[in-house]
Design an enzyme around this catalytic site. Structure first.
Site, mmCIF file in Angstrom:
data_model
loop_
_atom_site.group_PDB
_atom_site.id
_atom_site.type_symbol
_atom_site.label_atom_id
_atom_site.label_comp_id
_atom_site.label_asym_id
_atom_site.label_seq_id
_atom_site.Cartn_x
_atom_site.Cartn_y
_atom_site.Cartn_z
ATOM 1 N N CYS A 1 -0.493 4.472 -6.323
ATOM 2 C CA CYS A 1 -1.560 3.837 -5.554
ATOM 3 C C CYS A 1 -1.791 2.467 -6.180
ATOM 4 O O CYS A 1 -1.889 2.346 -7.411
ATOM 5 C CB CYS A 1 -2.836 4.679 -5.629
ATOM 6 S SG CYS A 1 -4.282 3.872 -4.912
ATOM 7 N N CYS B 1 0.832 -1.199 0.000
ATOM 8 C CA CYS B 1 0.000 0.000 0.000
ATOM 9 C C CYS B 1 0.874 1.260 0.000
ATOM 10 O O CYS B 1 1.724 1.442 0.880
ATOM 11 C CB CYS B 1 -0.866 -0.025 1.258
ATOM 12 S SG CYS B 1 -1.902 1.427 1.424
#
Ligand code: DGL
Length: 284
Positions: A190, A77
């Site tokens: 992302c 992440c």
């Protein structure tokens, strides 16, 4: 008898299913390794969280994965990497190596750009952290980085796994400042954005190179395992994969199977602290 470290799985975590893009690249590059993947779907999205919240989530998740018995922690992440990588490395220093997504992507982007104009699409938390600006400046001080925070993009991608007009409009809006700046390379900062790579490539145009965390991370994980003497003994077999999440396991299984194009089998729900949970029925 304890399991030798090199036979333990590699742990990977993300706020949801987006990190499966990183897992995918690892499965291609390291097919013999075992992996355990955790998606913190009860607290998705991470992109509007404060740095303090992200650090506390990341430390909690690392404890949970350490208890599974793992040999390396991959923070798939971007928002968690940007806020919590130093804290995770400090906490796990003598026990486990920790790999994050920001540096490998920044290095790849610096290598890819010809005109020195690089763009970044990322969550507001990642942009606000300044993590990419610092890393890109460290590896290539001559590169100019145009950063675009995308508050809704990951949620629109994860919402139902469909490409709808709202998503297309959001992508166009997000890419416009990058086109205006004349970038020739765009970092997908992302995890989720890799899932709509064809749409992004069409919007940015064919002359723009896209750097995703998946492609940047596989080599990094391979290098880290080798440096620590932790590669699996191999034998030519395919590794085993397990999936854990904090939200609805069935929803994770359906969405994850579609995104990873691999039947996930059963997904196990694990409890995380109540703090920061999204209301039931939220996106994930
Ligand atoms: N994994 C998150 C990230 O890469 C996805 C977005 C989010 O949770 O807001 O930042």
């Amino acid at each position: 008898m304890p399991v030798p470290d090199r036979l333990l799985p590699v742990a990977m975590f993300d706020s949801g299913v987006g990190g499966l893009t990183v897992l995918h690249e690892c499965l291609v590059s390291l097919p013999e390794e075992d992996f355990v993947y955790f998606g913190d779907t009860a607290r998705f999205p991470y992109g509007d969280r404060t740095p303090e919240e992200l650090r506390s989530f990341a430390l909690e998740v690392s404890d949970l994965l350490l208890a599974e018995g793992v040999k390396l922690l991959v923070v798939a992440c971007n928002s968690a990497t940007a806020a919590a990588l130093p804290a995770l490395r400090e906490r796990l220093a003598d026990r486990l190596g920790v790999v994050g997504v920001v540096r490998p992507e920044s290095r790849l982007a610096a290598r890819a750009t010809a005109n020195g104009q690089v763009g970044l699409l990322a969550t507001p938390a990642t942009v606000a952290s300044g993590a990419y600006a610092r890393e890109v400046a460290a590896v290539a001080p001559e590169v100019s980085l145009t950063q675009v925070p995308c508050p809704d993009l990951a949620t629109l991608i994860q919402r139902d796994g469909e490409i709808d007009q709202e998503l297309v409009d959001d992508v166009e809006l997000s890419c416009r400042p990058l086109t205006d700046a004349g970038v020739d390379t765009v970092i997908l900062g992302c995890t989720h954005y890799g899932l709509i790579r064809p749409l992004l490539q069409r919007t940015l145009g064919r002359g723009v190179a896209i750097v995703s965390s998946g492609q940047a991370m596989a080599g990094e994980v391979e290098g880290e395992l080798a440096a620590r003497g932790l590669e699996t003994a191999g034998g030519g077999g395919r590794g085993a994969y397990r999936f854990l999440c904090s939200g609805d396991p069935e929803r994770f299984r359906v969405l994850g199977t579609r995104f990873l194009q691999l039947p996930l089998g059963s997904v196990e729900r694990v409890a995380v602290s109540e703090a920061g949970r999204r209301p039931a029925g939220a996106v994930a």
